[in-house]
Design a protein around this motif. Structure first.
Motif, short mmCIF file in Angstrom:
data_model
loop_
_atom_site.label_atom_id
_atom_site.label_comp_id
_atom_site.label_asym_id
_atom_site.label_seq_id
_atom_site.Cartn_x
_atom_site.Cartn_y
_atom_site.Cartn_z
N LEU A 1 0.83 -1.21 0.00
CA LEU A 1 0.00 0.00 0.00
C LEU A 1 0.86 1.26 0.00
O LEU A 1 0.60 2.21 -0.75
N ALA A 2 1.86 1.28 0.83
CA ALA A 2 2.73 2.46 0.91
C ALA A 2 3.43 2.69 -0.42
O ALA A 2 3.43 3.81 -0.95
N ARG A 3 4.01 1.66 -0.99
CA ARG A 3 4.75 1.81 -2.25
C ARG A 3 3.83 2.17 -3.41
O ARG A 3 4.19 2.99 -4.26
N ASP A 4 2.63 1.58 -3.45
CA ASP A 4 1.69 1.84 -4.54
C ASP A 4 0.98 3.19 -4.41
O ASP A 4 0.29 3.61 -5.32
N SER A 5 1.16 3.84 -3.28
CA SER A 5 0.46 5.11 -3.04
C SER A 5 1.34 6.34 -3.26
O SER A 5 0.86 7.45 -3.28
N ILE A 6 2.62 6.13 -3.44
CA ILE A 6 3.55 7.25 -3.61
C ILE A 6 3.36 7.83 -5.01
O ILE A 6 3.35 7.12 -6.00
N ALA A 7 3.20 9.15 -5.06
CA ALA A 7 3.08 9.82 -6.36
C ALA A 7 4.43 9.81 -7.07
O ALA A 7 5.46 10.01 -6.45
N VAL A 8 4.39 9.53 -8.35
CA VAL A 8 5.63 9.54 -9.13
C VAL A 8 5.67 10.69 -10.09
O VAL A 8 4.73 11.25 -10.48
#
Length: 170
Positions: free
Chosen positions: A163-170
C-alpha cells in the motif's frame, strides 16, 4: 491521513499529518475507536463519495490540488452502497460512477489511487475469520489501477508495504 468508516462520511478523528505529535499512536487510537460493531450493511463506496463530495474530505485543507488522493477500502464483505437500508447509498450509482467521481477530484489520473483489503476475488476467503468477496471495491480498484489484497492474510506487513509503495506519487 484521515479515516472514515463504512457507516459515515465524517472523519473518525483529526487529520494525521506531519504536525501530529505521535502519528502512529493517533492512527491506532482512531482504528481502536472504530471497533467492529458497525452496520452489517457496509457502504464504503458511498461514504467515501459523500466525504469527498460534501463531507470532511471535501475541505480544501484536506483535498490539496497537487497532492495524490489515496483511498483504501477495508471490508470483510461486498460493498452495499446500492441498497437503501440504513442511511445513505444510491441504487443508481455503479462502481464505475464512484471511480469517476474520485477521478473528477484531481487534475490528473496520476493523482488518484484506490486500494482495497477485502475478501479474495472471486469467492472470498476462509482463513483468519473469513470474509466475503469485496465486490464493488474490486471494481473501483481495478478501474483506478490500485491494488486489491486479501483481508484474510495472516501477516499484513507485506500488505502495508505494498500500500505504501503503490500510493507514492511519481
Amino acid at each position: 491521513i484521515a479515516i472514515i468508516t463504512t457507516d459515515s462520511s465524517s472523519f473518525v478523528g483529526p487529520v494525521i499529518n506531519s504536525s501530529t505529535p505521535d502519528p502512529i499512536s493517533e492512527f491506532n487510537s482512531q482504528i481502536d475507536a472504530i471497533g467492529t460493531s458497525g452496520s452489517p450493511h457496509e457502504k464504503g463506496l458511498w461514504y467515501a463519495y459523500e466525504s469527498t463530495l460534501s463531507g470532511d474530505a471535501s475541505s480544501p485543507s484536506f483535498m490539496r490540488g497537487s497532492s495524490r488522493l489515496v483511498v483504501v477500502y477495508v471490508s470483510d464483505e461486498p460493498d452495499r452502497s446500492d441498497h437503501h437500508y440504513g442511511d445513505g447509498g444510491s441504487s443508481t450509482m455503479t462502481p464505475s460512477d464512484y471511480a469517476d467521481s474520485l477521478k473528477s477530484l484531481k487534475s490528473s489520473s496520476d493523482l488518484i489511487k484506490a486500494h482495497a483489503i477485502s475478501g479474495d476475488y472471486p469467492s472470498g476467503c476462509t482463513s483468519n475469520g473469513g470474509a466475503e468477496f469485496g465486490e464493488g471495491y474490486y471494481e473501483v480498484v481495478s478501474i483506478l489501477g490500485g491494488t486489491f489484497m486479501s483481508i484474510c492474510s495472516g501477516d499484513w506487513s507485506t500488505t502495508m508495504d505494498t500500500l505504501a509503495r503503490d500510493s507514492i506519487a511519481v
